[in-house]
Write an enzyme that holds these catalytic residues in place. Structure first.
Site, PDB file in Angstrom:
ATOM      1  N   CYS A  52      -7.882   9.453 -64.464  1.00 32.24           N
ATOM      2  CA  CYS A  52      -6.945  10.337 -63.751  1.00 32.24           C
ATOM      3  C   CYS A  52      -6.917  10.066 -62.239  1.00 32.24           C
ATOM      4  O   CYS A  52      -5.945  10.402 -61.568  1.00 32.24           O
ATOM      5  CB  CYS A  52      -7.280  11.797 -64.014  1.00 32.24           C
ATOM      6  SG  CYS A  52      -7.212  12.222 -65.753  1.00 32.24           S
ATOM      7  N   HIS A  79      -3.998  16.254 -58.304  1.00 33.94           N
ATOM      8  CA  HIS A  79      -3.931  15.896 -59.722  1.00 33.94           C
ATOM      9  C   HIS A  79      -3.591  17.160 -60.514  1.00 33.94           C
ATOM     10  O   HIS A  79      -4.155  18.223 -60.289  1.00 33.94           O
ATOM     11  CB  HIS A  79      -5.290  15.334 -60.150  1.00 33.94           C
ATOM     12  CG  HIS A  79      -5.390  15.067 -61.608  1.00 33.94           C
ATOM     13  ND1 HIS A  79      -4.369  14.496 -62.333  1.00 33.94           N
ATOM     14  CD2 HIS A  79      -6.401  15.278 -62.487  1.00 33.94           C
ATOM     15  CE1 HIS A  79      -4.749  14.373 -63.585  1.00 33.94           C
ATOM     16  NE2 HIS A  79      -5.972  14.847 -63.718  1.00 33.94           N
ATOM     17  N   ASN A 119      -1.368  17.542 -68.159  1.00 35.64           N
ATOM     18  CA  ASN A 119      -2.128  16.516 -67.454  1.00 35.64           C
ATOM     19  C   ASN A 119      -1.667  15.136 -67.926  1.00 35.64           C
ATOM     20  O   ASN A 119      -1.913  14.756 -69.066  1.00 35.64           O
ATOM     21  CB  ASN A 119      -3.621  16.726 -67.746  1.00 35.64           C
ATOM     22  CG  ASN A 119      -4.514  15.740 -67.018  1.00 35.64           C
ATOM     23  OD1 ASN A 119      -4.048  14.738 -66.487  1.00 35.64           O
ATOM     24  ND2 ASN A 119      -5.802  16.027 -67.003  1.00 35.64           N
TER      25      ASN A 119
HETATM   26  O1  UT7 Z   1      -8.137  14.995 -65.563  1.00 38.13           O
HETATM   27  C1  UT7 Z   1      -9.360  15.559 -65.901  1.00 38.13           C
HETATM   28  C2  UT7 Z   1      -9.198  16.130 -67.259  1.00 38.13           C
HETATM   29  N1  UT7 Z   1      -9.886  17.295 -67.603  1.00 38.13           N
HETATM   30  C3  UT7 Z   1      -9.803  18.504 -66.996  1.00 38.13           C
HETATM   31  O2  UT7 Z   1      -9.264  18.694 -65.949  1.00 38.13           O
HETATM   32  C4  UT7 Z   1     -10.421  19.655 -67.730  1.00 38.13           C
HETATM   33  C5  UT7 Z   1     -11.171  20.614 -66.846  1.00 38.13           C
HETATM   34  N2  UT7 Z   1     -11.505  21.801 -67.595  1.00 38.13           N
HETATM   35  C6  UT7 Z   1     -10.589  22.773 -67.840  1.00 38.13           C
HETATM   36  O3  UT7 Z   1      -9.466  22.677 -67.410  1.00 38.13           O
HETATM   37  C7  UT7 Z   1     -11.041  24.005 -68.584  1.00 38.13           C
HETATM   38  O4  UT7 Z   1     -12.444  23.971 -68.751  1.00 38.13           O
HETATM   39  C8  UT7 Z   1     -10.364  24.139 -69.989  1.00 38.13           C
HETATM   40  C9  UT7 Z   1      -8.893  24.462 -69.818  1.00 38.13           C
HETATM   41  C10 UT7 Z   1     -10.548  22.850 -70.777  1.00 38.13           C
HETATM   42  C11 UT7 Z   1     -11.016  25.271 -70.773  1.00 38.13           C
HETATM   43  O5  UT7 Z   1     -10.956  26.464 -70.044  1.00 38.13           O
HETATM   44  P1  UT7 Z   1     -12.249  27.368 -69.897  1.00 38.13           P
HETATM   45  O6  UT7 Z   1     -11.836  28.609 -69.220  1.00 38.13           O
HETATM   46  O7  UT7 Z   1     -13.327  26.542 -69.280  1.00 38.13           O
HETATM   47  O8  UT7 Z   1     -12.575  27.703 -71.407  1.00 38.13           O
HETATM   48  P2  UT7 Z   1     -13.900  27.402 -72.200  1.00 38.13           P
HETATM   49  O9  UT7 Z   1     -14.048  25.963 -72.466  1.00 38.13           O
HETATM   50  O10 UT7 Z   1     -15.018  28.146 -71.513  1.00 38.13           O
HETATM   51  O11 UT7 Z   1     -13.562  28.116 -73.563  1.00 38.13           O
HETATM   52  C12 UT7 Z   1     -13.408  29.549 -73.676  1.00 38.13           C
HETATM   53  C13 UT7 Z   1     -13.152  29.874 -75.134  1.00 38.13           C
HETATM   54  C14 UT7 Z   1     -14.109  29.197 -76.091  1.00 38.13           C
HETATM   55  O12 UT7 Z   1     -14.438  30.118 -77.096  1.00 38.13           O
HETATM   56  P3  UT7 Z   1     -15.867  30.831 -77.088  1.00 38.13           P
HETATM   57  O13 UT7 Z   1     -16.862  29.717 -77.143  1.00 38.13           O
HETATM   58  O14 UT7 Z   1     -15.905  31.601 -75.804  1.00 38.13           O
HETATM   59  O15 UT7 Z   1     -15.793  31.669 -78.306  1.00 38.13           O
HETATM   60  C15 UT7 Z   1     -13.311  28.062 -76.668  1.00 38.13           C
HETATM   61  O16 UT7 Z   1     -13.705  27.709 -77.978  1.00 38.13           O
HETATM   62  O17 UT7 Z   1     -11.850  29.419 -75.499  1.00 38.13           O
HETATM   63  C16 UT7 Z   1     -11.931  28.647 -76.699  1.00 38.13           C
HETATM   64  N3  UT7 Z   1     -10.874  27.649 -76.674  1.00 38.13           N
HETATM   65  C17 UT7 Z   1      -9.627  27.899 -77.081  1.00 38.13           C
HETATM   66  N4  UT7 Z   1      -9.035  28.990 -77.575  1.00 38.13           N
HETATM   67  C18 UT7 Z   1      -7.728  28.917 -77.876  1.00 38.13           C
HETATM   68  C19 UT7 Z   1     -10.957  26.361 -76.234  1.00 38.13           C
HETATM   69  N5  UT7 Z   1      -9.753  25.770 -76.359  1.00 38.13           N
HETATM   70  C20 UT7 Z   1      -8.919  26.697 -76.875  1.00 38.13           C
HETATM   71  C21 UT7 Z   1      -7.556  26.682 -77.209  1.00 38.13           C
HETATM   72  N6  UT7 Z   1      -7.001  27.815 -77.701  1.00 38.13           N
HETATM   73  N7  UT7 Z   1      -6.773  25.593 -77.043  1.00 38.13           N
END
Ligand code: UT7
Length: 331
Positions: free
Chosen positions: A116, A256, A286
């Site tokens: 990225c 980004h 993204n």
């Molecule tokens: O170019 C670089 C590429 N990568 C990035 O920029 C990613 C950087 N990270 C992020 O943007 C965020 O961490 C995410 C958007 C990926 C996730 O957001 P978050 O607020 O950090 O959520 P989390 O990973 O802490 O997940 C919260 C909950 C989890 O459930 P539990 O464990 O709390 O029960 C996940 O399983 O949300 C769940 N979850 C979803 N629920 C519905 C994860 N993905 C999804 C989904 N739909 N698509």
């Protein structure tokens, strides 16, 4: 002959026609429009057609950039493509495919992979070719078809990415400005947080790698999020400092486009107003190396980049890598 400055003489972008809205993802995985919007800010993304590969997207963006600059493909000295989703896993370079399709018969061509962060890395690299006098017309392209490496059964990743391409043509100029400073960074200790585990020389493609879905992207979102919210504002601040500037000197930050929350966090840390930070993550998700050049094109087309404006371009991604460039608009 060396030249004192580089300028962006032309720019172009290409986004595939097909739009995938969050509601469509609700049919594929256990997710919701509400979750995707609130956690990432993404509303929809573009998906390349079956016949489209990364070079096809990059070609369209490059053609637009050349047209914008009024430069013929035969005048291009170098085609530099930032991508981590090349047409072919190992070779030929996607840059050679674009060079041939453009008719850039006098150009060298190579790919750069900083994922990225790739476009900002490539822009800084290309600028050196211009400033050294080695090249007069350098095409810098960020192009990705990330949806081909997504695991459409993994809700934690498949909702976040999309396809696209952006390009700029760099030329030497006597008009002051262009690249004022840059920061290029890497911390390979975080390589495990965002990777495609199979199909490379460490874990070659086999029936087992395919069965284990190791040819798809895997990400520890929380770790990447933590890394991004720290590194992104830090990289901007350091590059501004290297240029003798402060955040308040920035006319526009083009970050980004990975997650609106990361963009908002960076803006807050740098004390930038909402208007000073460009965002289109809602419409494209993204697009990895394409995200910054596509955003730059849209910012220019919206009249947000005025003569002599100080622009920051900043990105982060797998590696882990990060890159920031301070650019004074001297076009
Ligand atoms: O170019 C670089 C590429 N990568 C990035 O920029 C990613 C950087 N990270 C992020 O943007 C965020 O961490 C995410 C958007 C990926 C996730 O957001 P978050 O607020 O950090 O959520 P989390 O990973 O802490 O997940 C919260 C909950 C989890 O459930 P539990 O464990 O709390 O029960 C996940 O399983 O949300 C769940 N979850 C979803 N629920 C519905 C994860 N993905 C999804 C989904 N739909 N698509």
């Amino acid at each position: 002959m060396t030249s004192r400055y580089a300028r962006i003489a032309g720019w172009g972008k290409y986004l595939p026609e097909r739009i995938m809205r969050n509601a469509e993802l609700e049919e594929l995985v256990d997710t919701s429009d509400e979750w995707i919007r609130s956690r990432s800010g993404i509303v929809e993304r573009r998906i390349a057609a079956d016949h489209e590969a990364t070079s096809d997207l990059g070609l369209r963006a490059a053609q637009e950039a050349l047209h914008c600059a009024g430069v013929d493909a035969s005048e291009v000295d170098l085609v530099l493509v930032a991508t981590s989703t090349p047409d072919y896993a190992f070779f030929p370079p996607t840059a050679s495919l674009i060079q041939e399709a453009l008719g850039a018969r006098n150009a060298g061509a190579f790919d750069m992979n900083a994922v990225c962060s790739g476009f900002v890395y490539a822009l800084v690299t290309a600028t050196q070719f211009v400033l050294s006098g080695a090249c007069k017309n350098v095409l810098v392209i960020g192009a990705e078809v990330f949806t081909r490496i997504l695991d459409w059964q993994d809700r934690t990743t498949c909702v976040l990415f999309g396809d696209g391409a952006g390009a700029v043509l760099l030329q030497p100029t006597d008009r002051p400005g262009g690249l004022l400073s840059s920061v290029l960074g890497s911390d390979g200790s975080g390589a495990c947080h965002l990777l495609v585990p199979g199909g490379g020389s460490r874990n070659p493609a086999s029936h087992q790698t395919v069965a284990a879905r190791e040819h798809y992207l895997r990400m520890n979102g929380r770790e990447v999020f933590r890394f991004a919210i720290n590194r992104m504002p830090e990289a901007v601040a350091t590059s501004l400092d290297r240029a003798g500037l402060r955040p308040s000197d920035l006319d526009l930050l083009i970050p980004h486009q990975a997650n609106q929350r990361i963009i908002d966090w960076a803006a807050k840390r740098l004390e930038l107003s909402e208007e000073a930070v460009f965002s289109n993550v809602a419409r494209y998700g993204n697009t990895s190396a394409a995200s910054v050049p596509v955003a730059l094109c849209e910012a220019i087309d919206q009249g947000l980049v005025r003569p002599n404006a100080i622009i920051g371009m900043v990105a982060f991604g797998a590696g882990l890598t990060w890159a920031s460039a301070i650019w004074q608009w001297n076009t």
